[in-house]
Design an enzyme around this catalytic site. Structure first.
Site, mmCIF file in Angstrom:
data_model
loop_
_atom_site.group_PDB
_atom_site.id
_atom_site.type_symbol
_atom_site.label_atom_id
_atom_site.label_comp_id
_atom_site.label_asym_id
_atom_site.label_seq_id
_atom_site.Cartn_x
_atom_site.Cartn_y
_atom_site.Cartn_z
ATOM 1 N N TYR A 33 13.694 19.795 -11.974
ATOM 2 C CA TYR A 33 13.520 21.123 -11.381
ATOM 3 C C TYR A 33 13.283 21.010 -9.888
ATOM 4 O O TYR A 33 12.709 20.027 -9.421
ATOM 5 C CB TYR A 33 12.319 21.836 -12.006
ATOM 6 C CG TYR A 33 12.527 22.335 -13.412
ATOM 7 C CD1 TYR A 33 13.765 22.260 -14.047
ATOM 8 C CD2 TYR A 33 11.470 22.868 -14.136
ATOM 9 C CE1 TYR A 33 13.930 22.710 -15.347
ATOM 10 C CE2 TYR A 33 11.630 23.325 -15.439
ATOM 11 C CZ TYR A 33 12.858 23.245 -16.043
ATOM 12 O OH TYR A 33 13.022 23.691 -17.320
ATOM 13 N N LEU A 69 18.465 40.727 -20.285
ATOM 14 C CA LEU A 69 17.790 41.665 -21.177
ATOM 15 C C LEU A 69 16.907 42.663 -20.443
ATOM 16 O O LEU A 69 16.381 43.589 -21.048
ATOM 17 C CB LEU A 69 16.984 40.910 -22.232
ATOM 18 C CG LEU A 69 17.837 40.314 -23.362
ATOM 19 C CD1 LEU A 69 17.039 39.325 -24.194
ATOM 20 C CD2 LEU A 69 18.403 41.428 -24.244
ATOM 21 N N GLY A 84 18.291 44.542 -18.330
ATOM 22 C CA GLY A 84 19.270 45.602 -18.114
ATOM 23 C C GLY A 84 19.823 45.663 -16.708
ATOM 24 O O GLY A 84 20.708 46.472 -16.415
#
Length: 345
Positions: A53, A240, A242
């Site tokens: 990372y 999710l 939107g």
């Protein structure tokens, strides 16, 4: 905030885990420390990182995430926190990582752990995970197993023998898997039992309303082997929420990093997301909180890993612990899943 026992370990992890893969790329060290400070005030005791990372990984940013955490961790009560990180496996072409050698073998495991300990500025890692298997498996959106891609791999027994040594040395407390398969879970557990080696206590795989593949054979495997799921990507790369239904907002990962999140770009994904967003709005919930609350509700989930690029996003995501989905909402979510089964596995 609830706390769950992780597999057969004595680790009691918060039901929300702070994911950190944006630290060092989209988040500055100041941003990272602000997120870490806020998360622990809300009861989070579990922080997840990885040697590769931030993401997308690169030679220039390699290790930044762990270093950012380390600068913060040295000022904390270490025994009050559960720190998890991961060793990168082979097959991703990271020539800048240990000169391109990422086999999960003795030399790489020991080097990776020592390097992570130095960056994290700690004497031990609570949960050390294999980021993806040493052997060939379909991963990161792939769904078809192709035996013709099989190649050399480090035997699981050999991997576990090295982990036994580093646990005995006090550098690692427990081990876990990530992006694993049912076969992998069972093999790691069986070999550990047969040879008296450390048993894995967790698996970190993607799980969300758009990807419920874990509900099948993986759920069966973790049930019988007593392995807890650390569910990553509960917001499905942010889809999710939107925010991608009508366009791709600037400064999002999909906009910033070309080729990122390909599994979510299928046409059926928008239809499924729209249906889930409609349910959230009807019950006066934010789509993000609905999605995270769903993941938290699953019996096999020990902790849900959330990540954020802004403190506002983090606050909204953490508030999901106050959302309990009743049977009616869960039934509506299942009905959407029947219409759009796993559009982004």
């Amino acid at each position: 905030m609830q706390y769950n026992q992780l597999g057969e370990s004595d680790l009691k992890v918060s039901e929300i885990c702070l994911g950190t893969m944006t630290f060092g790329r989209q988040n500055t060290i100041e941003d990272a420390h602000q997120q870490l400070d806020y998360a622990i005030t809300q009861g989070v005791n579990f922080i997840d990182a990885a040697e590769m990372y931030p993401v997308p990984p690169s030679a220039e940013t390699y290790g930044f995430t762990e270093s950012y955490i380390g600068e913060w961790l040295k000022h904390q009560q270490r025994n009050q926190l559960i720190i998890a990180t991961k060793i990168a496996g082979p097959g991703r072409g990271f020539k800048w990582l240990r000169d391109g050698s990422q086999a999960i073998d003795r030399n790489n495991i020991k080097q990776a752990i020592d390097d992570s300990l130095e960056r994290l500025q700690t004497d031990y890692i609570d949960l050390y995970q294999i980021h993806w298997p040493d052997r060939y498996v379909p991963r990161f959106g792939q769904t078809v197993f192709d035996p013709y891609q099989l190649g050399e791999t480090v035997p699981i027994a050999e991997q576990l023998e090295v982990f036994a040594d580093v646990i005995k040395a006090g550098k690692v407390r427990y081990i876990g898997l990530s992006n694993e398969t049912p076969w992998g879970i069972v093999q790691f557990s069986y070999i550990a039992e047969q040879l008296g080696l450390p048993k894995v206590v967790s698996i970190q795989n993607a799980y969300n309303l758009l990807n419920r593949v874990f509900d099948g054979a993986l759920a069966e495997a973790v049930y019988y082997e007593n392995v807890g799921l650390l569910a990553y990507s509960p917001l499905a790369f942010g889809f999710l929420t939107g925010k991608y239904i009508n366009s791709t907002p600037k400064n999002t990962r999909v906009a910033l990093f070309e080729g990122f999140g390909q599994r979510y770009l299928k046409p059926i994904v928008k239809d499924a997301v729209a249906a889930y967003v409609e349910i959230a709005q009807r019950y006066q919930l934010s789509p993000a909180q609905l999605a995270i609350a769903f993941v938290r509700s699953r019996w096999f989930v020990a902790s849900t890993i959330i990540g954020a690029t802004t403190i506002e996003q983090l606050k909204e995501n953490l508030e999901s612990v106050n959302v309990v989905l009743d049977k009616d909402i869960l039934a509506e979510l299942d009905a959407v899943h029947v219409r759009y089964p796993n559009p982004a596995p």
